[in-house]
Motif scaffolding. Structure first.
Motif, mmCIF file in Angstrom:
data_model
loop_
_atom_site.group_PDB
_atom_site.id
_atom_site.type_symbol
_atom_site.label_atom_id
_atom_site.label_comp_id
_atom_site.label_asym_id
_atom_site.label_seq_id
_atom_site.Cartn_x
_atom_site.Cartn_y
_atom_site.Cartn_z
ATOM 1 N N MET A 261 -9.231 5.651 5.958
ATOM 2 C CA MET A 261 -8.639 4.784 4.927
ATOM 3 C C MET A 261 -7.125 4.948 4.885
ATOM 4 O O MET A 261 -6.397 3.987 4.659
ATOM 5 C CB MET A 261 -9.210 5.216 3.578
ATOM 6 N N TYR B 167 -7.069 5.655 -4.465
ATOM 7 C CA TYR B 167 -6.935 6.423 -3.226
ATOM 8 C C TYR B 167 -5.451 6.612 -2.879
ATOM 9 O O TYR B 167 -5.025 7.704 -2.505
ATOM 10 C CB TYR B 167 -7.655 5.702 -2.082
ATOM 11 N N SER B 168 -4.689 5.543 -3.020
ATOM 12 C CA SER B 168 -3.279 5.606 -2.630
ATOM 13 C C SER B 168 -2.427 6.321 -3.663
ATOM 14 O O SER B 168 -1.463 6.996 -3.319
ATOM 15 C CB SER B 168 -2.734 4.193 -2.418
ATOM 16 N N ASN B 169 -2.772 6.135 -4.937
ATOM 17 C CA ASN B 169 -2.029 6.785 -6.025
ATOM 18 C C ASN B 169 -2.990 7.559 -6.915
ATOM 19 O O ASN B 169 -3.225 7.176 -8.058
ATOM 20 C CB ASN B 169 -1.325 5.743 -6.901
ATOM 21 N N PRO B 170 -3.565 8.612 -6.399
ATOM 22 C CA PRO B 170 -4.533 9.336 -7.236
ATOM 23 C C PRO B 170 -3.860 9.885 -8.488
ATOM 24 O O PRO B 170 -2.730 10.377 -8.427
ATOM 25 C CB PRO B 170 -5.028 10.451 -6.318
ATOM 26 N N ILE C 192 0.871 -1.168 0.000
ATOM 27 C CA ILE C 192 0.000 0.000 0.000
ATOM 28 C C ILE C 192 0.909 1.219 0.000
ATOM 29 O O ILE C 192 1.387 1.656 1.035
ATOM 30 C CB ILE C 192 -0.937 0.028 1.218
ATOM 31 N N PRO C 193 1.199 1.740 -1.170
ATOM 32 C CA PRO C 193 2.121 2.878 -1.201
ATOM 33 C C PRO C 193 1.437 4.100 -0.596
ATOM 34 O O PRO C 193 0.288 4.368 -0.862
ATOM 35 C CB PRO C 193 2.378 3.082 -2.696
ATOM 36 N N GLN C 194 2.135 4.781 0.239
ATOM 37 C CA GLN C 194 1.625 6.005 0.835
ATOM 38 C C GLN C 194 2.412 7.148 0.221
ATOM 39 O O GLN C 194 3.521 7.434 0.624
ATOM 40 C CB GLN C 194 1.823 5.996 2.362
ATOM 41 N N GLY C 195 1.822 7.774 -0.809
ATOM 42 C CA GLY C 195 2.596 8.683 -1.639
ATOM 43 C C GLY C 195 2.809 10.083 -1.116
ATOM 44 O O GLY C 195 2.803 11.017 -1.889
ATOM 45 N N LEU D 22 -8.790 1.309 -3.759
ATOM 46 C CA LEU D 22 -7.587 1.466 -2.930
ATOM 47 C C LEU D 22 -6.436 2.030 -3.748
ATOM 48 O O LEU D 22 -5.682 2.895 -3.283
ATOM 49 C CB LEU D 22 -7.168 0.100 -2.348
ATOM 50 N N ARG E 9 -1.521 14.904 3.378
ATOM 51 C CA ARG E 9 -1.692 14.370 2.019
ATOM 52 C C ARG E 9 -3.097 14.665 1.492
ATOM 53 O O ARG E 9 -3.271 15.112 0.354
ATOM 54 C CB ARG E 9 -1.453 12.860 2.017
ATOM 55 N N GLU F 50 -3.715 18.232 0.535
ATOM 56 C CA GLU F 50 -3.163 18.547 -0.796
ATOM 57 C C GLU F 50 -4.148 18.148 -1.887
ATOM 58 O O GLU F 50 -4.127 18.670 -2.988
ATOM 59 C CB GLU F 50 -1.819 17.825 -1.005
ATOM 60 N N LEU F 51 -4.990 17.186 -1.561
ATOM 61 C CA LEU F 51 -5.961 16.652 -2.507
ATOM 62 C C LEU F 51 -7.299 17.391 -2.405
ATOM 63 O O LEU F 51 -8.218 17.145 -3.179
ATOM 64 C CB LEU F 51 -6.183 15.177 -2.134
ATOM 65 N N VAL G 12 -3.736 14.682 -9.880
ATOM 66 C CA VAL G 12 -4.101 15.622 -8.820
ATOM 67 C C VAL G 12 -3.512 16.981 -9.160
ATOM 68 O O VAL G 12 -2.367 17.070 -9.605
ATOM 69 C CB VAL G 12 -3.531 15.175 -7.455
#
Lengths: 433, 137
Positions: A344, B11-14, A8-11, B8, A408, A411-412, B17
């Motif tokens: 999430m 969500y994690s790699n939108p 689960i990458p947390q960018g 997922l 994060r 920013e979105l 943006v």
């Protein structure tokens, strides 16, 4: 929560964080996932489990079996638990009625008083921030022709005592106000409410599910007539609770809602859940010994979490009074970030949100709305419930994960962008669906 | 609550943006939803005035994971399409692609609304700038 997801990458900063099931430990040694939802339920204290275990096998007897040693062993366990529960709240053992949990206790107290005192009056007073177990029971009474006043709360979540005084009339038979709120942890002025009710000759019930074992509760000092207690919110087992029913000064009577063998002095029939009751008793005994110290520790951890988050993020709002609050509770709104998306992002941390998206009804928290929190901030709220087994390292981990996820998501967030550009979000004409 | 892998992932790699200059004539901006409802989407498109092809798209969303994923997917889908093709995108396709549960269908509706609002805004600008330009068919 999906645990079989390999990556689960947390960018946040372009460095994906790789987690696998085997590596369920955070950098600072914290075991994942972290449980910080102790208002929903608490893990059992191992000492509670230990005390319960004999009552499943060796001491399996029915506590109501009066003529053999199996029954006596069960009865002994139940009566010892009754003493322990009573001691914690300053009651006598005969005033403790065991139930299946606080929802049943609330139902029994409210419906029991309503029926028993229907000749005296038909008016019940409660507050809008009560748990559904109380609110929905009151709504049921309205269907039966009772009159219910739902007191509003002030911005800090507390009821206004003067307003309560004004709401009391000669038909009022019951006031039911919770001791501590399950969402915002706000502690009501129980002793003052009790005093007011006593002076007016009105029975006072309090749902103390979140309070017992966390903060000092004394039924005599606080003039409480009926009080709901749950085991699983205080490191005991699920499916067991109690109702305190005052026996003198004044004697309070309630009608049963479950009829049968006449257990629990006729107020609650049904074979006693002996292992569960023993567990509740042990949980109360531990709380009696450790509550004072534990509440200091929890308040310290809670304040650490608050300070760390608020030190790094702007536009974070605490919901409810900070002064009149359970030590382990923190309920905060992160402006411009929607609660479910935040959950999430911190999916290795178990907390709750007041966001509509997390509820079945698609309505944001009615408790936060009652405080006057706008729907936008109610959608952005997170409830942290710190408990006995949380550590300082966990608090730090949770704070850091929350901060990085909020940053994060901001920013979105178009709202954050607009606010930064100086747009007054309240003045925008939103094109709702 | 179980999220699909695709939700997922978005969500994690939108994707896409960001923001574009909303005052530019080539840019159409759609802002839909309301903070009180828990969802606000801003979707922007940059259209080539010669070809009517959407050359770039950006979004920002306040909302749950499904709302973020729906708008992220919407930007992916509109890119490379003409505005008229983009108008054909249906919320049901988004639901299908992301395997959204019934309780999250409104997220896909909002994403479709955002596409339409952005195109509407762009068309209005073309109307003001050079009256003959856009309407086709």
């Amino acid at each position: 929560m999906s645990t079989d997801v390999k990556t689960i990458p947390q960018g946040t900063n372009g460095h994906p964080e790789v987690r696998t099931q085997e590596q369920r430990t955070a950098a600072n040694g914290v075991k994942l996932p972290v449980y910080m939802d102790n208002h929903a339920t608490t893990p059992m204290d191992p000492r509670v489990l230990e005390e319960m275990l004999p009552y499943f096998m060796e001491k399996f007897g029915n506590a109501a079996s009066r003529n053999h040693s199996f029954g006596w062993a069960g009865e002994e366990g139940v009566e010892s638990a009754r003493e322990r529960v009573a001691k914690l709240i300053g009651a006598t053992p005969k005033e403790i009625i065991f139930t299946s949990g606080a929802t049943e206790s609330d139902n029994l107290a409210i419906k029991g008083v309503a029926e028993m005192y229907k000749e005296k009056g038909n008016h019940v007073i409660t507050a809008v921030t009560e748990h559904k177990a109380v609110l929905d029971t009151c709504k049921r009474l309205e269907k039966y022709g009772y009159r219910v006043t739902y007191l509003p709360v002030q911005k800090d979540g507390l009821i206004d005592l003067e307003e309560l005084g004004r709401a009391l009339d000669d038909k009022t038979i019951l006031v039911t106000i919770m001791a501590a709120n399950n969402e915002i942890g706000v502690v009501q002025p129980i002793a003052e409410i009790g005093k007011l009710c006593r002076a007016r000759g009105v029975i006072f019930h309090t749902d103390a599910t979140q309070a017992v074992g966390k903060i000092p509760i004394d039924v005599n000092k606080m003039s409480i007539d009926l009080m709901s207690i749950s085991a699983h919110k205080m490191y005991g087992p699920k499916g067991v609770g109690a109702l305190y029913v005052r026996r003198k000064n004044p004697r309070v009577q309630i009608s049963a809602i479950i009829d049968g063998g006449g257990h629990e002095r006729g107020m609650r029939s049904g074979t006693l859940n002996v292992p569960g009751i023993v567990g509740l008793g042990k949980a109360c005994a531990i709380a009696w010994e450790e509550m004072a110290k534990e509440s200091c520790t929890l308040a310290g951890l809670r304040n650490r979490l608050r300070d760390r988050i608020m030190g790094r993020l702007d536009e974070v709002y605490i919901n409810g009074s900070m002064e009149h609050r359970l030590p382990g509770n923190l309920n905060i709104s992160f402006a411009y970030v929607e609660g479910e998306s935040l959950l999430m992002g911190i999916n290795d941390i178990a907390v709750s949100s007041g966001s509509a998206c997390t509820s079945a009804t698609l309505e944001p928290s009615y408790v936060l709305k009652a405080l006057g929190t706008g729907d936008d901030l109610a959608h952005s709220s997170i409830r942290f419930g710190i408990g006995r087994f949380n550590t300082e390292a966990e608090v730090d981990y949770v704070a850091d994960r929350v901060i990085e996820t909020v940053e994060r998501l901001r920013e979105l967030s178009p709202l954050y962008e607009m606010a930064k550009e100086g747009v007054d979000l309240k003045s925008v004409k939103w094109a709702a669906e | 609550m179980a999220y699909s892998d695709k939700v997922l992932d978005h969500y994690s790699n939108p994707r896409n943006v960001g923001s574009m200059d909303k005052s530019s004539n080539e840019v159409g901006t759609g802002l839909v939803g309301a903070p009180e409802c828990g969802d606000v989407m801003k979707l922007q498109i940059k259209v080539n005035p010669q070809t009517n092809i959407i050359e770039d798209a950006k979004f920002k969303t306040f909302g749950c994971g499904s709302a973020i994923a729906s708008s992220s997917l919407a930007t992916e889908w509109v890119k490379g399409k003409t505005v008229d093709e983009a108008l054909q995108i249906k919320n049901t396709e988004i639901v299908k692609e992301l395997a959204l549960p019934p309780v999250k269908i409104h997220c896909s509706v909002l994403a479709e609304d955002a596409i339409r609002a952005a195109i509407h805004d762009w068309k209005a600008k073309q109307g003001a700038a050079k009256p003959v330009a856009v309407e086709t068919k």
